[in-house]
Design a protein around this motif. Structure first.
Motif, PDB file in Angstrom:
ATOM      1  N   GLU A  21       0.830  -1.210   0.000  1.00 33.62           N
ATOM      2  CA  GLU A  21       0.000   0.000   0.000  1.00 33.62           C
ATOM      3  C   GLU A  21       0.861   1.255   0.000  1.00 33.62           C
ATOM      4  O   GLU A  21       0.601   2.202  -0.763  1.00 33.62           O
ATOM      5  CB  GLU A  21      -0.918   0.007   1.223  1.00 33.62           C
ATOM      6  CG  GLU A  21      -2.027  -1.019   1.183  1.00 33.62           C
ATOM      7  CD  GLU A  21      -2.793  -1.100   2.494  1.00 33.62           C
ATOM      8  OE1 GLU A  21      -2.753  -0.138   3.283  1.00 33.62           O
ATOM      9  OE2 GLU A  21      -3.426  -2.143   2.737  1.00 33.62           O
ATOM     10  N   LEU A  22       1.869   1.267   0.861  1.00 33.70           N
ATOM     11  CA  LEU A  22       2.743   2.435   0.950  1.00 33.70           C
ATOM     12  C   LEU A  22       3.520   2.645  -0.348  1.00 33.70           C
ATOM     13  O   LEU A  22       3.600   3.766  -0.862  1.00 33.70           O
ATOM     14  CB  LEU A  22       3.720   2.285   2.130  1.00 33.70           C
ATOM     15  CG  LEU A  22       4.743   3.403   2.305  1.00 33.70           C
ATOM     16  CD1 LEU A  22       4.046   4.745   2.556  1.00 33.70           C
ATOM     17  CD2 LEU A  22       5.685   3.067   3.447  1.00 33.70           C
ATOM     18  N   LEU A  23       4.071   1.567  -0.885  1.00 27.59           N
ATOM     19  CA  LEU A  23       4.857   1.671  -2.115  1.00 27.59           C
ATOM     20  C   LEU A  23       4.001   2.164  -3.281  1.00 27.59           C
ATOM     21  O   LEU A  23       4.426   3.043  -4.044  1.00 27.59           O
ATOM     22  CB  LEU A  23       5.479   0.315  -2.436  1.00 27.59           C
ATOM     23  CG  LEU A  23       6.454   0.263  -3.603  1.00 27.59           C
ATOM     24  CD1 LEU A  23       7.607   1.234  -3.392  1.00 27.59           C
ATOM     25  CD2 LEU A  23       6.989  -1.158  -3.755  1.00 27.59           C
ATOM     26  N   LEU A  24       2.797   1.628  -3.403  1.00 28.63           N
ATOM     27  CA  LEU A  24       1.925   2.078  -4.494  1.00 28.63           C
ATOM     28  C   LEU A  24       1.480   3.526  -4.292  1.00 28.63           C
ATOM     29  O   LEU A  24       1.360   4.280  -5.258  1.00 28.63           O
ATOM     30  CB  LEU A  24       0.722   1.143  -4.632  1.00 28.63           C
ATOM     31  CG  LEU A  24       1.035  -0.233  -5.214  1.00 28.63           C
ATOM     32  CD1 LEU A  24      -0.196  -1.130  -5.178  1.00 28.63           C
ATOM     33  CD2 LEU A  24       1.588  -0.123  -6.630  1.00 28.63           C
ATOM     34  N   ASP A  25       1.269   3.927  -3.041  1.00 31.75           N
ATOM     35  CA  ASP A  25       0.922   5.319  -2.764  1.00 31.75           C
ATOM     36  C   ASP A  25       2.084   6.240  -3.152  1.00 31.75           C
ATOM     37  O   ASP A  25       1.878   7.278  -3.792  1.00 31.75           O
ATOM     38  CB  ASP A  25       0.569   5.497  -1.290  1.00 31.75           C
ATOM     39  CG  ASP A  25       0.145   6.918  -0.975  1.00 31.75           C
ATOM     40  OD1 ASP A  25      -0.875   7.378  -1.538  1.00 31.75           O
ATOM     41  OD2 ASP A  25       0.839   7.586  -0.179  1.00 31.75           O
ATOM     42  N   MET A  26       3.280   5.835  -2.784  1.00 30.35           N
ATOM     43  CA  MET A  26       4.458   6.637  -3.130  1.00 30.35           C
ATOM     44  C   MET A  26       4.650   6.694  -4.644  1.00 30.35           C
ATOM     45  O   MET A  26       4.995   7.754  -5.196  1.00 30.35           O
ATOM     46  CB  MET A  26       5.701   6.066  -2.447  1.00 30.35           C
ATOM     47  CG  MET A  26       5.668   6.234  -0.932  1.00 30.35           C
ATOM     48  SD  MET A  26       6.999   5.355  -0.086  1.00 30.35           S
ATOM     49  CE  MET A  26       8.412   6.316  -0.609  1.00 30.35           C
TER      50      MET A  26
END
Length: 99
Positions: A21-26
């Protein structure tokens, strides 16, 4: 011992889910500049979507199993069904505990 305690805090799947989730948000905020990075982002998005589909299917299957079990219990063991129904109503009415 440490690994078991860490797993009690968050399973590997939950940890990977948060990282994804964090990687895709970034990546949404700052898109990858290379073709390989863009392709990796697309693959990760597809993987995430497939995992969510699998989770939804599992939840639906669990609901179906519970419903079928309740119907069987009601048809074959009415007193036990009524007792369970009362317990479930109490459980559903109680405030949910924080995870």
């Amino acid at each position: 011992m440490i690994e078991r305690k860490a797993f009690e805090v968050a399973t590997y799947g939950r940890q990977l889910g948060l990282i994804t989730e964090l990687l895709l948000d970034m990546a949404a905020q700052t898109p990858p500049r290379t073709r390989a990075g863009r392709e990796a982002r697309q693959r990760l998005q597809k993987i995430q979507a497939e995992i969510e589909r699998i989770k939804a299917e599992d939840a639906a299957a669990q609901v179906d199993m519970v419903e079928a079990g309740l119907r069987r219990l009601k048809a074959r063991h009415r007193p036990e069904y009524e007792a369970l129904r009362a317990r479930l109503q109490q459980a559903l009415a109680a405030p949910e505990a924080a995870p």
